[in-house]
Write a protein that holds these residues in place. Structure first.
Motif, PDB file in Angstrom:
ATOM      1  N   PRO A 158       6.576  -0.742  -0.521  1.00  0.00           N
ATOM      2  CA  PRO A 158       7.947  -0.937  -0.033  1.00  0.00           C
ATOM      3  C   PRO A 158       8.221  -0.084   1.198  1.00  0.00           C
ATOM      4  O   PRO A 158       7.699   1.040   1.328  1.00  0.00           O
ATOM      5  N   ARG A 180      17.142  -5.857   4.141  1.00  0.00           N
ATOM      6  CA  ARG A 180      16.688  -5.397   2.829  1.00  0.00           C
ATOM      7  C   ARG A 180      16.439  -6.578   1.902  1.00  0.00           C
ATOM      8  O   ARG A 180      16.812  -7.720   2.189  1.00  0.00           O
ATOM      9  N   GLY A 181      15.841  -6.278   0.744  1.00  0.00           N
ATOM     10  CA  GLY A 181      15.680  -7.287  -0.292  1.00  0.00           C
ATOM     11  C   GLY A 181      14.230  -7.650  -0.536  1.00  0.00           C
ATOM     12  O   GLY A 181      13.302  -7.055   0.024  1.00  0.00           O
ATOM     13  N   ALA A 182      14.047  -8.641  -1.399  1.00  0.00           N
ATOM     14  CA  ALA A 182      12.708  -9.154  -1.684  1.00  0.00           C
ATOM     15  C   ALA A 182      12.260 -10.034  -0.519  1.00  0.00           C
ATOM     16  O   ALA A 182      12.989 -10.914  -0.083  1.00  0.00           O
ATOM     17  N   GLU A 225       4.353 -11.090  -1.799  1.00  0.00           N
ATOM     18  CA  GLU A 225       5.694 -10.585  -2.090  1.00  0.00           C
ATOM     19  C   GLU A 225       5.777  -9.108  -1.717  1.00  0.00           C
ATOM     20  O   GLU A 225       4.858  -8.337  -1.966  1.00  0.00           O
ATOM     21  N   LEU A 245       8.859  -5.666  -0.968  1.00  0.00           N
ATOM     22  CA  LEU A 245      10.219  -5.177  -1.193  1.00  0.00           C
ATOM     23  C   LEU A 245      10.631  -4.313  -0.012  1.00  0.00           C
ATOM     24  O   LEU A 245       9.882  -3.434   0.415  1.00  0.00           O
ATOM     25  N   TYR A 261      13.605  -1.737   1.232  1.00  0.00           N
ATOM     26  CA  TYR A 261      14.765  -0.934   0.850  1.00  0.00           C
ATOM     27  C   TYR A 261      15.815  -0.976   1.968  1.00  0.00           C
ATOM     28  O   TYR A 261      15.478  -1.196   3.137  1.00  0.00           O
ATOM     29  N   THR A 294      15.002   0.519  -5.559  1.00  0.00           N
ATOM     30  CA  THR A 294      14.786  -0.886  -5.896  1.00  0.00           C
ATOM     31  C   THR A 294      16.100  -1.566  -6.258  1.00  0.00           C
ATOM     32  O   THR A 294      16.364  -2.699  -5.837  1.00  0.00           O
ATOM     33  N   ALA A 329      17.957  -2.195  -3.095  1.00  0.00           N
ATOM     34  CA  ALA A 329      17.358  -3.273  -2.295  1.00  0.00           C
ATOM     35  C   ALA A 329      17.734  -4.642  -2.833  1.00  0.00           C
ATOM     36  O   ALA A 329      17.947  -5.589  -2.070  1.00  0.00           O
ATOM     37  N   LEU A 330      17.810  -4.766  -4.158  1.00  0.00           N
ATOM     38  CA  LEU A 330      18.053  -6.061  -4.787  1.00  0.00           C
ATOM     39  C   LEU A 330      19.510  -6.273  -5.170  1.00  0.00           C
ATOM     40  O   LEU A 330      19.831  -7.257  -5.837  1.00  0.00           O
TER      41      LEU A 330
END
Length: 298
Positions: free
Chosen positions: A75, A130-132, A159, A161, A163, A284, A287-288
């Motif tokens: 990440p 940010r995000g996946a 995939e 990630l 932040y 995490t 971020a999500l």
């Protein structure tokens, strides 16, 4: 290395600009040979055509059976470069040349692979939110030999990630200390606090001092239970991304100072803890984080 061995399923092969001009030159030579009935020009044209076709076969074979394993990307914070690192392997006893990793927008430096050997490919991608993150257009590409053809081998999506980028100017909340839990034993370590005259030297946290130059002392609680720092959504101001940036900064500052901290987001609570695992859990979650637009404007 964490990853998967990928076998080829489809391998599109297209002529490059140089390959297109090569073919046009062959056609021009054939037209000239027919016009002047010149056998030497015929021979030259067919020789160049044979080279063009052989280059296509060699280009495809260069990628067709090479193995690929990819690491899980680490990440990063928004705005930083995300590194995709993988290994190319040959198990057929054939040397490979000029293979690069591509996403359509960026390409890595091409590398070669020795027969029955392994080589590392690395590609840096700029992140802006940010995000996946799903990198779905990842592929191996090669123009070997001669640069007349370009073979492209699609790879499984990766995939990652991202932040939130730390931001905001507010310091750690001074009134966010609350009792976190009850301790059963006295003198349990509760983090660090600023040094004041009269503190014993044996309680100075020398590791933090060496890292930041800030004089802090180790704090211990009694049997009543220790206090923890709560980082809360409601204490921030601004829109969703501004609040997440501020909370990200607080998480990093709390971790650097060795304090025990918890996180309260809209609809989610992470209990107080300290250490690398707590840092990753909080980042995490930030971020999500998905917040209703009306809530984000409060």
């Amino acid at each position: 290395m964490i990853g998967r061995y990928v076998r080829v399923r489809s391998l599109p092969l297209l002529p490059t600009t140089a390959g297109t001009y090569w073919l046009l030159a062959v056609l021009a030579l054939l037209a000239t040979a027919i016009n002047y009935a010149n056998n030497l020009i015929f021979a030259l044209a067919f020789m160049l055509l044979a080279v063009w076709l052989q280059a296509a076969a060699s280009c495809r074979r260069n990628l067709a059976t090479v193995g690929w394993q990819v690491d899980l990307p680490r990440p990063v914070f928004a705005g930083e470069s995300l590194s995709i690192v993988g290994a190319l392997t040959d198990r057929r006893g054939h040397r490979r040349y000029g293979i690069a990793l591509s996403t359509g927008k960026a390409n890595s430096l091409p590398v070669g692979v020795a027969a029955d050997g392994e080589a590392t490919l690395s590609l840096a991608l700029r992140t802006d939110r940010r995000g996946a993150l799903t990198i779905a257009d990842l592929a191996l590409v090669s123009c070997h030999p001669l640069g007349l053809w370009r073979a492209r081998r699609a790879l499984p999506a990766v995939e990652a990630l991202v932040y939130p980028a730390p931001g905001g100017a507010s310091p750690l909340p001074a009134r966010a200390m609350r009792s976190a839990h009850r301790q059963t034993a006295a003198d349990d370590f509760q983090g660090v606090r600023a040094h004041v005259p009269g503190d014993p030297l044996r309680r100075i946290n020398w590791r933090v001092f060496a890292r930041s130059g800030e004089a802090v002392v180790n704090a211990f609680d009694g049997g009543h239970g220790g206090d923890a720092l709560w980082l809360e959504w409601e204490t921030c101001r601004g829109d969703t991304e501004t609040r997440l940036a501020q909370l990200t900064r607080w998480v990093l500052e709390a971790e650097r100072s060795g304090r025990e901290y918890g996180l309260r987001l809209f609809g989610k609570v992470l209990p107080p803890a300290r250490g690398h695992l707590q840092r990753e859990k909080c980042l995490t979650s930030l971020a999500l984080c998905e917040v209703d637009s009306q809530v984000g404007r409060r």
